[in-house]
Scaffold this motif. Structure first.
Motif, PDB file in Angstrom:
ATOM      1  N   SER A   1      95.974  77.172   8.338  1.00  0.00           N
ATOM      2  CA  SER A   1      94.750  77.827   7.874  1.00  0.00           C
ATOM      3  C   SER A   1      93.558  76.918   8.106  1.00  0.00           C
ATOM      4  O   SER A   1      92.971  76.377   7.159  1.00  0.00           O
ATOM      5  CB  SER A   1      94.872  78.168   6.380  1.00  0.00           C
TER       6      SER A   1
ATOM      7  N   GLN B   1      94.671  71.763   2.484  1.00  0.00           N
ATOM      8  CA  GLN B   1      94.885  73.036   3.163  1.00  0.00           C
ATOM      9  C   GLN B   1      95.983  72.936   4.209  1.00  0.00           C
ATOM     10  O   GLN B   1      96.204  71.903   4.827  1.00  0.00           O
ATOM     11  CB  GLN B   1      93.591  73.493   3.852  1.00  0.00           C
TER      12      GLN B   1
ATOM     13  N   GLU C   1      85.329  79.299  -0.833  1.00  0.00           N
ATOM     14  CA  GLU C   1      85.020  78.232  -1.786  1.00  0.00           C
ATOM     15  C   GLU C   1      84.498  76.991  -1.069  1.00  0.00           C
ATOM     16  O   GLU C   1      83.559  76.338  -1.525  1.00  0.00           O
ATOM     17  CB  GLU C   1      86.266  77.881  -2.604  1.00  0.00           C
ATOM     18  N   SER C   2      85.120  76.658   0.066  1.00  0.00           N
ATOM     19  CA  SER C   2      84.667  75.507   0.846  1.00  0.00           C
ATOM     20  C   SER C   2      83.245  75.716   1.327  1.00  0.00           C
ATOM     21  O   SER C   2      82.411  74.794   1.288  1.00  0.00           O
ATOM     22  CB  SER C   2      85.589  75.270   2.042  1.00  0.00           C
TER      23      SER C   2
ATOM     24  N   SER D   1      90.557  77.526   9.127  1.00  0.00           N
ATOM     25  CA  SER D   1      89.224  78.048   8.852  1.00  0.00           C
ATOM     26  C   SER D   1      88.794  77.715   7.431  1.00  0.00           C
ATOM     27  O   SER D   1      89.625  77.574   6.521  1.00  0.00           O
ATOM     28  CB  SER D   1      89.199  79.562   9.058  1.00  0.00           C
TER      29      SER D   1
ATOM     30  N   THR E   1      87.527  78.183   3.753  1.00  0.00           N
ATOM     31  CA  THR E   1      87.607  79.225   2.745  1.00  0.00           C
ATOM     32  C   THR E   1      86.196  79.511   2.211  1.00  0.00           C
ATOM     33  O   THR E   1      85.259  78.727   2.410  1.00  0.00           O
ATOM     34  CB  THR E   1      88.501  78.789   1.588  1.00  0.00           C
TER      35      THR E   1
END
Length: 270
Positions: free
Chosen positions: A252, A248, A258-259, A254, A256
Motif C-alpha cells: 500500500s 504501512q 490521514e497521511s 499510496s 492514506t
C-alpha cells in the motif's frame, strides 16, 4: 561521514585527542564530535569504548562527563561491541551516564537491552523517587521507559503501566508513549494529547516529542494547535508521519487520507 572542508578538525584529530590524557576538555569535545559525525572508523569506536571506563574526567558532583559523551556518541554508530558495553554502563553510579546509555540502547534497537532496562522498573513507582539535592529521580526513568517502548518490549507492559500514575508528569508521558507503541491502544495516545494542554510549556514540549515518536495520527490536529513553537510542532508531525509510513505495508505505497492530513497540517505551519 560528513566532514566540513572548512574545518581543520578531522576524524583523525578527534581520535588522537580522545586517546590523550593531558587535556580533558579536548577529549570531551572529541567524543561529542565523533558522535555528531557518526564516525565508523574502528579506531574511533575503540576509543569511545575505552572512554566508557574513564576515571580522569570528573565533574564537581562526582560524575563522569567524558563517559556521558562517549555513551551518547556510541548510540549513533554500529558495532557488535556497543550493546554489551552500553548495558554495562547501566550500572554506573553517574545518573547521566545511565541516561545516555539507555538512550543509546534505544537507538541501537537490540532486544538484548530489554531485560537490563526492565530491571529498573521492577520496584514500581514507590521507589522511583527523587534524589535529595539533585534535579532528577534515582534512575533515568523517562529514558528507560522510552527505550523499552521503541524496542518493542511487550514483556515490560505490566512494569510500565504503574508509571502512568507517577508524580512526575514527564514520566507519565514517557509511559503513555511506550504503552501506545507496545499496544496501539488509543487510550494512551489520548493521554499524550491531553498533555498538550498542560499549563507549563516544558510539559507541552515533552508531550509533543512523545507523540511524535508514535503513530497516533489522531493526535495530529492537536499537535498543530498546541501552544508551542512551530518548529517543534513540525518535528512532532514529521515524526508521526514517518513512523506511520514505516508501518504501512509495502503493498500500500499510496498515501492514506490521514497521511495527507498530516502533510497539510505541516504545510500550514510553514
Amino acid at each position: 561521514m560528513d566532514e566540513s572542508n572548512t574545518s581543520p578538525y578531522t576524524a583523525g584529530q578527534a581520535i588522537a585527542n580522545l586517546q590523550q590524557t593531558e587535556h580533558l576538555g579536548d577529549r570531551y569535545y572529541a567524543a561529542w564530535w565523533l558522535g555528531k559525525h557518526r564516525v565508523q572508523d574502528p579506531a574511533a569506536i575503540e576509543g569511545l569504548l575505552a572512554a566508557l571506563g574513564d576515571e580522569l574526567d570528573r565533574s564537581p558532583d562526582g560524575g563522569y562527563p567524558l563517559r556521558r559523551n562517549a555513551a551518547r556518541a556510541l548510540g549513533k554508530v554500529q558495532d557488535l561491541r556497543i550493546v554489551p558495553a552500553l548495558i554495562a554502563c547501566l550500572d554506573c553510579d553517574d545518573y547521566y551516564v545511565r541516561e545516555a546509555a539507555a538512550q543509546s540502547l534505544e537507538m541501537q534497537g537490540d532486544g538484548a537491552a530489554i531485560a537490563p532496562l526492565s530491571a529498573f522498573l521492577t520496584g514500581g513507582i514507590n521507589v522511583a523517587t527523587a534524589v535529595p539535592g539533585r534535579p532528577h529521580l534515582i534512575h533515568p526513568y523517562e529514558a528507560i521507559i522510552e527505550a523499552l517502548g521503541t524496542l518493542g518490549a511487550t514483556t515490560a507492559i505490566p512494569l510500565i503501566e504503574p508509571f502512568l500514575e507517577h508524580p512526575v508528569e514527564k514520566v507519565q508521558f514517557a509511559a503513555a508513549r511506550a504503552l501506545y507503541q507496545l499496544t496501539a491502544d488509543p487510550h494512551y495516545g489520548d493521554r499524550l494529547v491531553r498533555g498538550l494542554q498542560a499549563n507549563k510549556l516544558p510539559l507541552r514540549r515533552s508531550a509533543l516529542i512523545d507523540l511524535g515518536a508514535t503513530t497516533y495520527l489522531a493526535g495530529a490536529e492537536a499537535i498543530a494547535k498546541t501552544f508551542a513553537e512551530n518548529s517543534l510542532k513540525l518535528i512532532a508531525l514529521k515524526g508521526l508521519l514517518e513512523n506511520h509510513l514505516r508501518q504501512q505495508s509495502a503493498d500500500s505505497p499510496s498515501l492514506t487520507a490521514e497521511s495527507q492530513q498530516v502533510m497539510a497540517l505541516m504545510d500550514s505551519l510553514l
